[in-house]
Write an enzyme that holds these catalytic residues in place. Sequence first.
Site, mmCIF file in Angstrom:
data_model
loop_
_atom_site.group_PDB
_atom_site.id
_atom_site.type_symbol
_atom_site.label_atom_id
_atom_site.label_comp_id
_atom_site.label_asym_id
_atom_site.label_seq_id
_atom_site.Cartn_x
_atom_site.Cartn_y
_atom_site.Cartn_z
ATOM 1 N N SER A 1 0.793 -1.219 0.000
ATOM 2 C CA SER A 1 0.000 0.000 0.000
ATOM 3 C C SER A 1 0.836 1.283 0.000
ATOM 4 C CB SER A 1 -0.917 0.005 1.221
ATOM 5 O OG SER A 1 -0.161 -0.213 2.389
ATOM 6 N N GLN B 1 1.687 4.408 1.711
ATOM 7 C CA GLN B 1 1.619 4.595 3.151
ATOM 8 C C GLN B 1 2.629 5.601 3.662
ATOM 9 O OE1 GLN B 1 4.200 1.109 5.013
ATOM 10 N NE2 GLN B 1 2.585 0.263 3.749
ATOM 11 N N HIS C 1 4.418 6.581 7.865
ATOM 12 C CA HIS C 1 4.403 6.233 9.279
ATOM 13 C C HIS C 1 4.492 7.501 10.102
ATOM 14 C CE1 HIS C 1 4.832 2.210 7.825
ATOM 15 N NE2 HIS C 1 5.875 2.581 7.138
ATOM 16 N N LYS D 1 7.722 4.631 13.498
ATOM 17 C CA LYS D 1 8.158 3.448 12.761
ATOM 18 C C LYS D 1 9.021 3.835 11.564
ATOM 19 C CE LYS D 1 6.391 -0.737 10.553
ATOM 20 N NZ LYS D 1 5.615 -1.102 9.398
ATOM 21 N N GLU E 1 11.725 3.286 8.797
ATOM 22 C CA GLU E 1 12.084 2.034 8.121
ATOM 23 C C GLU E 1 13.212 2.287 7.136
ATOM 24 O OE1 GLU E 1 7.721 0.004 7.428
ATOM 25 O OE2 GLU E 1 8.377 1.502 5.985
ATOM 26 N N HIS F 1 5.327 6.467 0.809
ATOM 27 C CA HIS F 1 6.100 5.459 0.099
ATOM 28 C C HIS F 1 5.261 4.226 -0.193
ATOM 29 C CE1 HIS F 1 6.548 4.508 4.409
ATOM 30 N NE2 HIS F 1 6.617 3.240 4.041
ATOM 31 N N ARG G 1 -2.447 4.255 5.808
ATOM 32 C CA ARG G 1 -2.521 3.822 4.414
ATOM 33 C C ARG G 1 -3.549 4.623 3.632
ATOM 34 N NH1 ARG G 1 -2.309 -0.752 7.573
ATOM 35 N NH2 ARG G 1 -0.465 -2.054 7.226
ATOM 36 N N LYS H 1 -6.725 -3.058 2.975
ATOM 37 C CA LYS H 1 -6.786 -2.793 4.422
ATOM 38 C C LYS H 1 -7.442 -1.450 4.738
ATOM 39 C CE LYS H 1 -2.588 -5.345 5.582
ATOM 40 N NZ LYS H 1 -1.234 -5.233 6.074
HETATM 41 ZN ZN ZN Z 1 6.316 1.602 5.374
#
Ligand code: ZN
Length: 421
Positions: free
Chosen positions: A108, A110, A112, A135, A137, A276, A295, A301
């Site tokens: 997806s 998304q 964070h 979060k 990443e 991203h 998302r 989802k």
């Molecule tokens: Zn991510």
Amino acid sequence: MAVQKVFPLSCTVQHYAWGKMGSSSEVARLLASSDPQAQISEDKPYAELWMGSHPRGDAKILDNRFSQKTLSQWISENQDCLGSKVKETFDGKLPFLFKVLSVETALSIQAHPNKELAEKLHLQAPQHYPDANHKPEMAIALTSFQGLCGFRPIEEIVTFLTKVPEFQFLIGDNAVAQLKQSSSSDSQSAASALQSCFSHLMKSEKKVVVEQLNLLVKRISQQVAAGNNMEDIYGELLLQLHQQYPGDIGCFAIYFLNLLTLKPGEAMFLEANVPHAYLKGDCVECMACSDNTVRAGLTPKFIDVPTLCEMLSYIPSKDRLFLPTRSQEDPYLSIYDPPVPDFTVMKIEVPGSITEYKVLAVDSASILLVVQGRVTASSPTAHTPIPLQCGGVLFIGANESVSLKLSVPDDLLMFRACCLL
Ligand SMILES: [Zn+2]
């Protein structure tokens, strides 16, 4: 006897639907070569390998002399092995989750949240935002790895608006005019114009999105059938995403976000609020321990478009590769050190001509993954040498050094996640 601070792990595989199937998946390849008993089903997706102590995928300790069965149990009873600063800063828990991803169909669109927003979202909607942590990443390519990351420079978006009338139609004339007038030198006007355009797109009525997307798909298909190249508007990618997620607004995100194709060893870092999506390929990924994802498309989802549009960093930039630094002490070591405290990833590439290699001790628990090659590991506290195949995963307690004997003349490639405070 001293506590054994180095041991092999058996890690959890997640069979999410978007994963690569059977032995085409890097996750499955690593699993099969490290565990001869593992049966790979060719009709099953092998999406993620989780190397860490997360409750939904706690690694098992592969040494039956241990009384603890899982990594999280062991860490809770051997806190000093986290490293003194890590133990204190992260409340006695391993602060990161290390993964291998094998992506067949897009994940997806998304972003964070940062810590502040994560706390707020968790308070308001714990069912969608399960914890209060940020979060960040990082993805490091293992094979050619395609993803979307951050907003494109304004000029590129304006070019797509001209070439893709369906995209322009969804955003609307006013927002488009605002974007065209904004200048890259005035970051505030660019950000607000970008926010307005992106929000207009994402909040478009579903029916209109489907209509415009169908028009675009038809136009590209006809041109391609007539032998015309449509790569100036990423025709092939658009058709591919539409096939995976028919009628999804996220298909248009390729015109807003930078499309990156990482070569093995190249990385992208996804700090808070950067939009991203991973599209295709295999990578190692490291992240702070959290499940908070906002998302907005390319997913079945829960989506939260208002929160996503509100939170994003509307900073246009082409420069999205995250570069590692070469270690001064170790010629085989590259360090990917993002500007967050939670994790650092090291890439260790040792030529097959070397017979012995020493993994440096760091003041942090770490997890080592062998991606290529075969070694035997020994350490001051390990009772017996530990053989590691490709796909082997080793936990290394803080301040413990590990000697590796290379057992075949193949080059060795490993990744190590740790927390350097
Ligand atoms: Zn991510």
